[in-house]
Design an enzyme around this catalytic site. Structure first.
Site, PDB file in Angstrom:
ATOM      1  N   LYS A   1       0.945  -1.298   0.046  1.00 45.88           N
ATOM      2  CA  LYS A   1       0.016  -0.057  -0.015  1.00 45.88           C
ATOM      3  C   LYS A   1       0.919   1.222  -0.162  1.00 45.88           C
ATOM      4  CE  LYS A   1      -2.315   0.626   4.005  1.00 45.88           C
ATOM      5  NZ  LYS A   1      -2.245   1.737   4.614  1.00 45.88           N
TER       6      LYS A   1
ATOM      7  N   ARG B   1      -0.471 -10.069  13.715  1.00 51.26           N
ATOM      8  CA  ARG B   1      -0.502  -8.649  13.112  1.00 51.26           C
ATOM      9  C   ARG B   1      -1.721  -8.618  12.166  1.00 51.26           C
ATOM     10  NH1 ARG B   1       4.815  -6.844  10.093  1.00 51.26           N
ATOM     11  NH2 ARG B   1       3.841  -4.971   9.385  1.00 51.26           N
TER      12      ARG B   1
ATOM     13  N   ARG C   1      10.404 -11.120   4.523  1.00 51.46           N
ATOM     14  CA  ARG C   1      10.817  -9.738   4.410  1.00 51.46           C
ATOM     15  C   ARG C   1      12.323  -9.581   5.181  1.00 51.46           C
ATOM     16  NH1 ARG C   1       6.566  -4.802   4.344  1.00 51.46           N
ATOM     17  NH2 ARG C   1       6.251  -5.301   6.573  1.00 51.46           N
TER      18      ARG C   1
ATOM     19  N   ARG D   1      14.196 -10.002   8.877  1.00 48.57           N
ATOM     20  CA  ARG D   1      13.785  -9.488  10.093  1.00 48.57           C
ATOM     21  C   ARG D   1      13.527 -10.471  11.136  1.00 48.57           C
ATOM     22  NH1 ARG D   1       9.835  -4.698   8.703  1.00 48.57           N
ATOM     23  NH2 ARG D   1       9.174  -5.346  10.439  1.00 48.57           N
TER      24      ARG D   1
ATOM     25  N   ARG E   1      -8.123   4.836  10.655  1.00 47.77           N
ATOM     26  CA  ARG E   1      -8.172   3.368  11.178  1.00 47.77           C
ATOM     27  C   ARG E   1      -9.104   2.716  11.803  1.00 47.77           C
ATOM     28  NH1 ARG E   1      -2.786   1.350  10.656  1.00 47.77           N
ATOM     29  NH2 ARG E   1      -1.250   3.193  10.740  1.00 47.77           N
TER      30      ARG E   1
END
Ligand code: ZN
Length: 230
Positions: A15, A166, A127, A155, A90
């Site tokens: 995004k 998440r 990632r 990571r 949000r």
């Protein structure tokens, strides 16, 4: 018609990258809450000082202050012909406040970038991060940071279970928001499980379609309040 774009999408959907790319291609500002919060604090506006006081106490900036900061930013001249909003709202309460801010302006175009859960987990848990500068890169970009040439490592906070948690948090928050916007004629969902170029092309096409449709609605593209309300 001003391109007042709001981007929705889970972490890992690309995004931020798409928002940046679209904003640059149209010469409109990309507005992300982290950036404008920092900006308001640095500039020392009244609302910025309130935000600073809250953060100095170690608390999270509340809705009222965040909304005030977004209002201030959207009223700046460079956002008159459009903007790309990323990371706000949000919650449904924030979305309702944003509608208040947008009263009398061209309607919000809302694009939801959709990516299947398995694909997000695959992307997020693979990632890489630069050991030197902290730059994030997807897996498969080679062993070297594109920005500084530093070494890319996996990571550590992106193990699969952390990623799944998440995403759960994201979906819990975003589903009511998507429902809030979905009923509008200016809402579109696009497929984010494609190459970045293809996503960018779909995004541009979705926005063109919304504009073509919206200019036929009463009250849009004139000084009159937006005719597009749920
Ligand atoms: Zn680097």
């Amino acid at each position: 018609m001003a391109l007042n774009l709001l981007m929705l999408g889970p972490p890992g959907a690309g995004k931020g990258t798409q928002a940046e790319r679209f904003a640059q291609s149209r010469g409109i500002p990309k507005i992300s809450t982290g950036d404008i919060l920092r900006e308001a604090v640095q500039t020392g506006t009244e609302i910025g000082l309130r935000a600073k006081a809250i953060m100095d106490r170690g608390e999270l900036v509340n809705d009222e202050v965040m909304i005030g900061i977004v209002r201030e930013r959207l009223e700046k001249k460079d956002a008159a012909n459009g903007f790309v909003l990323d990371g706000f709202p949000r919650t449904v309460a924030q979305a309702a406040a944003l509608d208040g801010i947008m009263a009398g302006r061209d309607p919000l175009i809302v694009v939801d970038i959709m990516v299947p859960e398995e694909e997000l987990v695959r992307r997020l848990s693979s990632r890489m991060i630069c050991r030197s500068c902290g730059h994030n890169a997807p897996m498969g970009h080679g062993p070297v940071c594109a920005l500084c040439g530093g070494e890319l490592i996996q990571r550590t906070d992106d193990s699969e279970s952390v990623v799944i948690d998440r995403l759960k948090v994201y979906h819990g928050q975003s589903e009511p928001l998507v429902e809030y916007y979905r009923v509008r004629p200016t809402f579109r969902a696009i497929n984010g499980a494609q190459s970045p170029d293809q996503v960018a092309a779909d995004l541009a096409a979705a926005i063109a379609a919304v504009c073509a449709h919206a200019t036929r609605l009463p009250g849009v593209g004139t000084a009159a309040p937006s005719g597009v309300q749920p």
